[in-house]
Each structure stands twice: as structure tokens, then as C-alpha cells.
Design a protein around this motif. Structure first.
Motif, PDB file in Angstrom:
ATOM      1  N   MET A   1      -5.256 -18.286  31.297  1.00 37.68           N
ATOM      2  CA  MET A   1      -4.333 -18.350  30.177  1.00 37.68           C
ATOM      3  C   MET A   1      -4.946 -19.239  29.093  1.00 37.68           C
ATOM      4  O   MET A   1      -5.350 -20.364  29.367  1.00 37.68           O
ATOM      5  CB  MET A   1      -3.010 -18.918  30.664  1.00 37.68           C
ATOM      6  N   SER A   2      -5.025 -18.735  27.899  1.00 38.65           N
ATOM      7  CA  SER A   2      -5.673 -19.485  26.829  1.00 38.65           C
ATOM      8  C   SER A   2      -4.782 -20.614  26.314  1.00 38.65           C
ATOM      9  O   SER A   2      -3.558 -20.548  26.383  1.00 38.65           O
ATOM     10  CB  SER A   2      -6.070 -18.561  25.686  1.00 38.65           C
ATOM     11  N   VAL A   3      -5.441 -21.629  25.800  1.00 39.87           N
ATOM     12  CA  VAL A   3      -4.755 -22.799  25.237  1.00 39.87           C
ATOM     13  C   VAL A   3      -4.751 -22.643  23.721  1.00 39.87           C
ATOM     14  O   VAL A   3      -5.769 -22.315  23.119  1.00 39.87           O
ATOM     15  CB  VAL A   3      -5.483 -24.105  25.639  1.00 39.87           C
ATOM     16  N   MET A   4      -3.607 -22.870  23.111  1.00 42.27           N
ATOM     17  CA  MET A   4      -3.464 -22.763  21.664  1.00 42.27           C
ATOM     18  C   MET A   4      -4.015 -24.025  20.994  1.00 42.27           C
ATOM     19  O   MET A   4      -3.639 -25.139  21.357  1.00 42.27           O
ATOM     20  CB  MET A   4      -1.994 -22.600  21.293  1.00 42.27           C
ATOM     21  N   VAL A   5      -4.919 -23.822  20.029  1.00 43.62           N
ATOM     22  CA  VAL A   5      -5.449 -24.908  19.211  1.00 43.62           C
ATOM     23  C   VAL A   5      -5.102 -24.572  17.772  1.00 43.62           C
ATOM     24  O   VAL A   5      -5.494 -23.528  17.257  1.00 43.62           O
ATOM     25  CB  VAL A   5      -6.970 -25.074  19.379  1.00 43.62           C
ATOM     26  N   GLU A   6      -4.346 -25.469  17.125  1.00 44.52           N
ATOM     27  CA  GLU A   6      -3.855 -25.223  15.781  1.00 44.52           C
ATOM     28  C   GLU A   6      -4.480 -26.195  14.783  1.00 44.52           C
ATOM     29  O   GLU A   6      -4.575 -27.389  15.060  1.00 44.52           O
ATOM     30  CB  GLU A   6      -2.337 -25.371  15.744  1.00 44.52           C
TER      31      GLU A   6
ATOM     32  N   ILE B   1     -14.967 -21.518  26.730  1.00 45.21           N
ATOM     33  CA  ILE B   1     -13.585 -22.003  26.715  1.00 45.21           C
ATOM     34  C   ILE B   1     -12.648 -20.879  26.303  1.00 45.21           C
ATOM     35  O   ILE B   1     -13.018 -19.998  25.540  1.00 45.21           O
ATOM     36  CB  ILE B   1     -13.396 -23.231  25.794  1.00 45.21           C
ATOM     37  N   ASP B   2     -11.446 -20.914  26.857  1.00 43.40           N
ATOM     38  CA  ASP B   2     -10.447 -19.893  26.571  1.00 43.40           C
ATOM     39  C   ASP B   2      -9.377 -20.510  25.675  1.00 43.40           C
ATOM     40  O   ASP B   2      -8.437 -21.143  26.167  1.00 43.40           O
ATOM     41  CB  ASP B   2      -9.845 -19.393  27.886  1.00 43.40           C
ATOM     42  N   VAL B   3      -9.577 -20.362  24.360  1.00 41.34           N
ATOM     43  CA  VAL B   3      -8.625 -20.909  23.405  1.00 41.34           C
ATOM     44  C   VAL B   3      -8.188 -19.830  22.427  1.00 41.34           C
ATOM     45  O   VAL B   3      -8.923 -18.886  22.152  1.00 41.34           O
ATOM     46  CB  VAL B   3      -9.202 -22.108  22.608  1.00 41.34           C
ATOM     47  N   GLU B   4      -6.986 -19.985  21.941  1.00 37.44           N
ATOM     48  CA  GLU B   4      -6.494 -19.169  20.844  1.00 37.44           C
ATOM     49  C   GLU B   4      -6.423 -20.107  19.644  1.00 37.44           C
ATOM     50  O   GLU B   4      -5.682 -21.099  19.662  1.00 37.44           O
ATOM     51  CB  GLU B   4      -5.121 -18.589  21.161  1.00 37.44           C
ATOM     52  N   VAL B   5      -7.213 -19.836  18.624  1.00 35.62           N
ATOM     53  CA  VAL B   5      -7.312 -20.716  17.464  1.00 35.62           C
ATOM     54  C   VAL B   5      -6.445 -20.162  16.340  1.00 35.62           C
ATOM     55  O   VAL B   5      -6.580 -19.000  15.954  1.00 35.62           O
ATOM     56  CB  VAL B   5      -8.776 -20.854  17.002  1.00 35.62           C
ATOM     57  N   MET B   6      -5.567 -21.016  15.826  1.00 37.55           N
ATOM     58  CA  MET B   6      -4.678 -20.637  14.726  1.00 37.55           C
ATOM     59  C   MET B   6      -4.867 -21.630  13.582  1.00 37.55           C
ATOM     60  O   MET B   6      -5.201 -22.794  13.807  1.00 37.55           O
ATOM     61  CB  MET B   6      -3.218 -20.654  15.191  1.00 37.55           C
ATOM     62  N   GLU B   7      -4.603 -21.158  12.393  1.00 35.59           N
ATOM     63  CA  GLU B   7      -4.705 -21.989  11.200  1.00 35.59           C
ATOM     64  C   GLU B   7      -3.426 -21.803  10.389  1.00 35.59           C
ATOM     65  O   GLU B   7      -3.000 -20.681  10.150  1.00 35.59           O
ATOM     66  CB  GLU B   7      -5.915 -21.510  10.389  1.00 35.59           C
ATOM     67  N   TYR B   8      -2.815 -22.921  10.012  1.00 34.80           N
ATOM     68  CA  TYR B   8      -1.563 -22.881   9.259  1.00 34.80           C
ATOM     69  C   TYR B   8      -1.714 -23.663   7.965  1.00 34.80           C
ATOM     70  O   TYR B   8      -2.536 -24.573   7.873  1.00 34.80           O
ATOM     71  CB  TYR B   8      -0.419 -23.486  10.086  1.00 34.80           C
TER      72      TYR B   8
ATOM     73  N   LYS C   1      -5.227 -29.289  29.856  1.00 35.81           N
ATOM     74  CA  LYS C   1      -4.153 -28.294  29.829  1.00 35.81           C
ATOM     75  C   LYS C   1      -4.398 -27.203  30.866  1.00 35.81           C
ATOM     76  O   LYS C   1      -3.476 -26.751  31.541  1.00 35.81           O
ATOM     77  CB  LYS C   1      -4.028 -27.662  28.441  1.00 35.81           C
ATOM     78  N   GLU C   2      -5.654 -26.768  30.997  1.00 33.94           N
ATOM     79  CA  GLU C   2      -5.983 -25.737  31.989  1.00 33.94           C
ATOM     80  C   GLU C   2      -5.737 -26.243  33.404  1.00 33.94           C
ATOM     81  O   GLU C   2      -5.210 -25.509  34.245  1.00 33.94           O
ATOM     82  CB  GLU C   2      -7.432 -25.294  31.819  1.00 33.94           C
ATOM     83  N   GLU C   3      -6.079 -27.497  33.668  1.00 27.55           N
ATOM     84  CA  GLU C   3      -5.833 -28.085  34.989  1.00 27.55           C
ATOM     85  C   GLU C   3      -4.339 -28.186  35.269  1.00 27.55           C
ATOM     86  O   GLU C   3      -3.889 -27.909  36.385  1.00 27.55           O
ATOM     87  CB  GLU C   3      -6.490 -29.455  35.086  1.00 27.55           C
ATOM     88  N   GLU C   4      -3.564 -28.568  34.258  1.00 26.53           N
ATOM     89  CA  GLU C   4      -2.105 -28.644  34.422  1.00 26.53           C
ATOM     90  C   GLU C   4      -1.520 -27.263  34.704  1.00 26.53           C
ATOM     91  O   GLU C   4      -0.666 -27.113  35.579  1.00 26.53           O
ATOM     92  CB  GLU C   4      -1.463 -29.247  33.170  1.00 26.53           C
TER      93      GLU C   4
ATOM     94  N   TRP D   1       0.575 -25.990  38.068  1.00 30.14           N
ATOM     95  CA  TRP D   1       1.889 -25.357  38.051  1.00 30.14           C
ATOM     96  C   TRP D   1       1.847 -24.001  38.749  1.00 30.14           C
ATOM     97  O   TRP D   1       2.791 -23.630  39.448  1.00 30.14           O
ATOM     98  CB  TRP D   1       2.405 -25.219  36.625  1.00 30.14           C
ATOM     99  N   LYS D   2       0.754 -23.266  38.577  1.00 27.94           N
ATOM    100  CA  LYS D   2       0.628 -21.962  39.251  1.00 27.94           C
ATOM    101  C   LYS D   2       0.612 -22.139  40.764  1.00 27.94           C
ATOM    102  O   LYS D   2       1.235 -21.375  41.502  1.00 27.94           O
ATOM    103  CB  LYS D   2      -0.663 -21.264  38.816  1.00 27.94           C
ATOM    104  N   LYS D   3      -0.096 -23.166  41.254  1.00 28.62           N
ATOM    105  CA  LYS D   3      -0.152 -23.427  42.700  1.00 28.62           C
ATOM    106  C   LYS D   3       1.214 -23.788  43.247  1.00 28.62           C
ATOM    107  O   LYS D   3       1.501 -23.526  44.407  1.00 28.62           O
ATOM    108  CB  LYS D   3      -1.143 -24.546  42.987  1.00 28.62           C
ATOM    109  N   LEU D   4       2.041 -24.392  42.401  1.00 31.83           N
ATOM    110  CA  LEU D   4       3.389 -24.758  42.822  1.00 31.83           C
ATOM    111  C   LEU D   4       4.367 -23.586  42.698  1.00 31.83           C
ATOM    112  O   LEU D   4       5.536 -23.713  43.072  1.00 31.83           O
ATOM    113  CB  LEU D   4       3.890 -25.955  41.999  1.00 31.83           C
ATOM    114  N   GLY D   5       3.879 -22.470  42.160  1.00 31.29           N
ATOM    115  CA  GLY D   5       4.716 -21.276  42.078  1.00 31.29           C
ATOM    116  C   GLY D   5       5.486 -21.146  40.790  1.00 31.29           C
ATOM    117  O   GLY D   5       6.432 -20.354  40.715  1.00 31.29           O
TER     118      GLY D   5
END
Length: 89
Positions: A1-6, A29-36, A77-80, A84-88
Motif C-alpha cells: 500500500m503506497s504512502v501519500m506524500v503531499e 519506494i511505494d509513494v503517491e506524490v501529490m501537490e497542492y 508508515k509501511e512498518e505500521e 496492523w495487517k498482522k493484527l487483522g
């Protein structure tokens, strides 16, 4: 799951454009990059390069420092998420 970087467009002159491009070019790295137009952190925007990583503010002293801190925050964030996935969740 990608991490959002804004990024804030107003902060691009602080060097965050370089950081944004480096993130997009990094295949490891698996990131989704956004610019606002504005991220409403004007006090940071005037003083430092910064970004939001998974909704949390990450500030660097310079663009290289910001890039390294973003990589650290993405890894955390990826480790977190994995925990959470391991905890279901």
C-alpha cells in the motif's frame, strides 16, 4: 500500500520540487506524490522545506535532509501498516 506524500506549491522554491522529483524517480519506494496549492502550514512554508507524509508534517533543514526524513517516515508508515495487517486490521 503506497504512502501519500503531499507538497505545497508555495514551498517548491524551498527545494521541495527537487525532492518531489527524486521521490517519483525512486523505484524502491511505494509513494503517491501529490501537490497542492496550499497545505495550510504557512509558518513552515516560509522557513523550511517540508511535506506531509501520511498526513504528518516532515520538515528538513534543506532539500537533501527533507528527502532523507521523508524516506524514514515512509518506512515507518509501511512498518505500521504491516503491523496492523498482522493484527487483522
Amino acid at each position: 500500500m503506497s504512502v501519500m506524500v503531499e507538497f505545497c506549491e508555495s514551498n517548491l522554491s524551498a527545494g521541495t520540487e527537487e525532492v518531489r522529483l527524486r521521490l517519483l524517480e525512486n523505484p524502491e519506494i511505494d509513494v503517491e506524490v501529490m501537490e497542492y496549492g496550499c497545505l495550510s502550514h504557512c509558518e513552515l512554508c516560509l522557513l523550511h522545506p517540508y511535506a506531509l507524509v501520511g498526513g504528518e508534517v516532515v520538515v528538513g533543514e534543506n532539500p537533501d535532509d527533507l528527502y532523507e526524513k521523508i524516506l524514514e517516515a515512509v518506512k515507518k508508515k509501511e512498518e505500521e501498516d504491516e503491523m496492523w495487517k498482522k493484527l487483522g486490521f
